[in-house]
Write a protein that holds these residues in place. Structure first.
Motif, mmCIF file in Angstrom:
data_model
loop_
_atom_site.group_PDB
_atom_site.id
_atom_site.type_symbol
_atom_site.label_atom_id
_atom_site.label_comp_id
_atom_site.label_asym_id
_atom_site.label_seq_id
_atom_site.Cartn_x
_atom_site.Cartn_y
_atom_site.Cartn_z
ATOM 1 N N CYS A 313 38.981 51.588 50.431
ATOM 2 C CA CYS A 313 39.805 50.373 50.418
ATOM 3 C C CYS A 313 38.996 49.157 50.870
ATOM 4 N N ASP A 314 38.214 49.329 51.941
ATOM 5 C CA ASP A 314 37.431 48.190 52.443
ATOM 6 C C ASP A 314 36.396 47.736 51.416
ATOM 7 N N LEU A 315 35.732 48.699 50.779
ATOM 8 C CA LEU A 315 34.717 48.339 49.779
ATOM 9 C C LEU A 315 35.358 47.623 48.597
ATOM 10 N N LEU A 316 36.518 48.115 48.155
ATOM 11 C CA LEU A 316 37.191 47.501 47.011
ATOM 12 C C LEU A 316 37.879 46.186 47.383
ATOM 13 N N LEU A 317 38.031 45.927 48.686
ATOM 14 C CA LEU A 317 38.538 44.629 49.150
ATOM 15 C C LEU A 317 37.422 43.591 49.223
ATOM 16 N N GLY A 318 36.173 44.046 48.964
ATOM 17 C CA GLY A 318 35.057 43.105 48.927
ATOM 18 C C GLY A 318 34.142 43.151 50.129
ATOM 19 N N GLN A 319 34.340 44.122 51.018
ATOM 20 C CA GLN A 319 33.461 44.246 52.188
ATOM 21 C C GLN A 319 32.180 44.990 51.778
ATOM 22 N N THR A 320 31.395 44.321 50.964
ATOM 23 C CA THR A 320 30.226 44.965 50.363
ATOM 24 C C THR A 320 29.142 45.292 51.388
ATOM 25 N N HIS A 321 29.227 44.701 52.581
ATOM 26 C CA HIS A 321 28.217 44.966 53.615
ATOM 27 C C HIS A 321 28.293 46.404 54.137
ATOM 28 N N ILE A 322 29.390 47.118 53.853
ATOM 29 C CA ILE A 322 29.528 48.496 54.356
ATOM 30 C C ILE A 322 28.953 49.511 53.365
ATOM 31 N N LEU A 323 28.364 49.041 52.255
ATOM 32 C CA LEU A 323 27.900 49.970 51.215
ATOM 33 C C LEU A 323 26.907 50.998 51.767
ATOM 34 N N ASP A 324 25.907 50.550 52.505
ATOM 35 C CA ASP A 324 24.914 51.497 53.021
ATOM 36 C C ASP A 324 25.551 52.499 53.986
ATOM 37 N N THR A 343 33.981 55.133 43.429
ATOM 38 C CA THR A 343 34.329 53.937 44.204
ATOM 39 C C THR A 343 33.181 52.930 44.187
ATOM 40 N N VAL A 344 31.970 53.415 44.406
ATOM 41 C CA VAL A 344 30.788 52.538 44.412
ATOM 42 C C VAL A 344 30.618 51.859 43.060
ATOM 43 N N MET A 345 30.819 52.618 41.983
ATOM 44 C CA MET A 345 30.663 52.061 40.636
ATOM 45 C C MET A 345 31.732 51.001 40.360
ATOM 46 N N GLU A 346 32.971 51.272 40.786
ATOM 47 C CA GLU A 346 34.045 50.299 40.591
ATOM 48 C C GLU A 346 33.771 49.014 41.379
ATOM 49 N N ALA A 347 33.336 49.181 42.630
ATOM 50 C CA ALA A 347 33.045 48.006 43.465
ATOM 51 C C ALA A 347 31.873 47.200 42.891
ATOM 52 N N ALA A 348 30.892 47.908 42.340
ATOM 53 C CA ALA A 348 29.734 47.223 41.749
ATOM 54 C C ALA A 348 30.168 46.336 40.590
ATOM 55 N N CYS A 349 31.082 46.828 39.761
ATOM 56 C CA CYS A 349 31.592 46.034 38.635
ATOM 57 C C CYS A 349 32.430 44.857 39.127
ATOM 58 N N LYS A 350 33.231 45.120 40.161
ATOM 59 C CA LYS A 350 34.172 44.107 40.643
ATOM 60 C C LYS A 350 33.474 42.964 41.375
ATOM 61 N N TYR A 351 32.414 43.289 42.122
ATOM 62 C CA TYR A 351 31.780 42.276 42.977
ATOM 63 C C TYR A 351 30.311 42.025 42.625
ATOM 64 N N ASP A 352 29.881 42.452 41.427
ATOM 65 C CA ASP A 352 28.511 42.216 40.954
ATOM 66 C C ASP A 352 27.453 42.679 41.959
ATOM 67 N N ILE A 353 27.636 43.920 42.438
ATOM 68 C CA ILE A 353 26.655 44.497 43.360
ATOM 69 C C ILE A 353 25.595 45.216 42.539
ATOM 70 N N ASP A 354 24.340 45.034 42.901
ATOM 71 C CA ASP A 354 23.260 45.763 42.236
ATOM 72 C C ASP A 354 23.174 47.163 42.863
ATOM 73 N N CYS A 385 32.515 56.848 33.864
ATOM 74 C CA CYS A 385 31.798 56.418 32.652
ATOM 75 C C CYS A 385 32.228 55.016 32.221
ATOM 76 N N TYR A 386 33.527 54.727 32.353
ATOM 77 C CA TYR A 386 34.021 53.414 31.931
ATOM 78 C C TYR A 386 33.420 52.309 32.808
ATOM 79 N N TYR A 387 33.468 52.512 34.128
ATOM 80 C CA TYR A 387 32.907 51.499 35.026
ATOM 81 C C TYR A 387 31.383 51.399 34.855
ATOM 82 N N LYS A 388 30.748 52.524 34.604
ATOM 83 C CA LYS A 388 29.298 52.498 34.401
ATOM 84 C C LYS A 388 28.957 51.723 33.120
#
Length: 452
Positions: A313-324, A343-354, A385-388
């Motif tokens: 939930c936190d990652l998908l809310l945009g708290q990308t700093h918790i990825l590691d 979850t990581v793949m969805e968040a990457a698409c949503k917030y343009d995370i590399d 696959c869709y998010y990827k």
């Protein structure tokens, strides 16, 4: 009566014939088959009925295939026109196991001359189901439902529930039909079955991604589990002897799943803050008073899932700093990896995370995603696959994106998940000008398969 005697004699004549052909004395036949010599003598002389196990033992002794002489055995189940439960139930179970449908039909027709024998069909279905032979149990549950006079009996409702369970597979359309058929009977079940019924309805609707239905059954499950818990607690504290409620899972599972399913359904609808409130409901269930060793292990599992879902939930809310930090958690809990990478793949698409480094790090694990054949993981892989595909598009890797879309289309076709298929087909259509001839061939092959 004369026909019955003729068939019984025919069965015994065949046995005697093979005994003579093999030059077996009664003692030798007894030793080879494991049947008591006295019993064997009485069976052959028609002074004693034969069990299906004894017929199977003789078939094995004579080198005959399973089901040998079964078409002649029916009469052993009816003595003076009265049915013998100890013989007919094992006989029908064996017929179902080896697929002798004609023998089943012949026996069932005679049983249903008296409606009270519906109970025998229910017993056969239950024994098949409980031994894991769900597919074989289906015709018998259908017979119970069709021939039960009172649709308010426990037997009728349990048959509807078992049928729902037996029909769950990877075909989304058939799964939904099974949900619709069973849903009206969920509250007619005995309380122990109600808990399991709601748990499996929740699971079926989760697979179908019908989140409002998941919420509904989760709410019902949570309320019922608390009611049962309070009643079990009251009985324990009364000091009087009592029989605990028998359920498939520990009682804490139903209560915790009521919160977990509600939270996941909200999360899947993008309502992350609301989902976090329900996560707290199963994050710490140590207060549950009816815990044994099994229950305590379940509580620990809920703690782990709560931690994982809070990260989600936190990652998908945009708290990308918790990825590691989240990736470290997944490293320590590999069972959470498939759901976590989604979850990581969805968040990457949503917030343009590399996340190229993540894809490289877990490339072997991702290649193994397609090895899983259960509906949960196939559905998860479709979404991955869709998010990827979306991620690869943002990276400008169109060829790789098309590859992911076609994989997604193939999986959606397998599940008959038309919503996912349409979503992926629309994305492929947008990119059709970049598709190679090979991409086009695979795409049109999938379309043709869908229309068959």
């Amino acid at each position: 009566m004369r026909l019955q005697e003729t068939l019984q004699q025919s069965l015994r004549s065949e046995i005697e014939k093979h005994q003579k052909q093999n030059s077996y004395t009664l003692l030798k036949l007894s030793e080879l088959s494991g049947i008591n010599q006295g019993h064997l003598s009485d069976i052959i002389r028609n002074n004693r009925p034969m069990t299906i196990g004894q017929l199977d033992a003789l078939a094995k002794t004579f080198g005959k295939p399973p089901g040998w002489l079964y078409e002649l055995y029916t009469e052993e189940c009816f003595v003076n026109e009265r049915v013998s439960r100890p013989r007919v139930i094992p006989y029908l179970i064996r017929c179902a196991e080896i697929g002798l449908h004609d023998c089943i039909q012949q026996t069932v027709s005679r049983l249903l001359e008296h409606r009270k024998n519906v109970d025998i069909l229910f017993s056969v279905a239950e024994q098949l189901f409980e031994s894991g032979k769900h597919k074989e149990s289906v015709p018998f549950y259908n017979l119970v439902i069709e021939n039960e006079k009172d649709c308010h009996t426990d037997r009728f409702a349990i048959s509807q529930y078992r049928l729902f369970r037996a029909l769950q597979g990877i075909d989304a359309e058939e799964n939904w039909k099974a949900v619709i058929r069973f849903e009206p009977y969920r509250n007619r079940l005995p309380e122990s079955y109600q808990l399991d019924g709601l748990l499996h309805l929740r699971k079926a609707c989760f697979m179908l991604q019908k989140w409002k239905e998941v919420e509904k059954y989760a709410d019902e499950l949570r309320a019922l589990a608390m009611r049962v818990y309070q009643e079990e607690l009251r009985k324990r504290k009364s000091g009087k002897p009592f029989e605990p409620l028998k359920t498939e899972r520990h009682l804490v599972v139903y209560y915790g799943q009521g919160f977990l399913a509600k939270g996941v359904a909200l999360q899947m609808q993008g309502l992350y803050e609301e989902a976090k409130k329900y996560i707290q409901g199963y994050a710490d269930l140590d207060w549950f008073e009816l815990l044994d060793d099994v229950g305590r292990r379940e509580v620990e599992r809920f703690k782990l899932w709560a931690k994982a879902n809070l990260y989600t939930c936190d990652l998908l809310l945009g708290q990308t700093h918790i990825l590691d930090e989240y990736l470290d958690f997944l490293e320590k809990n590999p069972d959470e990896l498939r759901a976590g990478l989604l979850t990581v793949m969805e968040a990457a698409c949503k917030y343009d995370i590399d996340i190229d480094h993540v894809l490289e790090r877990y490339s072997k694990e991702m290649r193994r995603f397609c090895e899983h054949q259960d509906q949960v993981n196939i559905t998860r892989f479709i979404n991955f696959c869709y998010y990827k595909a979306e991620y690869e598009l943002k990276k400008g890797r169109i060829n790789q994106a098309l590859k992911e879309i076609l994989c997604c289309l193939n999986l959606a076709d397998r599940l008959k998940d038309h919503q996912a298929f349409k979503r992926c087909a629309a994305l492929f259509w947008e990119l059709r000008h970049h598709a190679t001839e090979q991409h086009e061939r695979v795409y049109h092959k999938l379309l043709r398969r869908l229309s068959e």
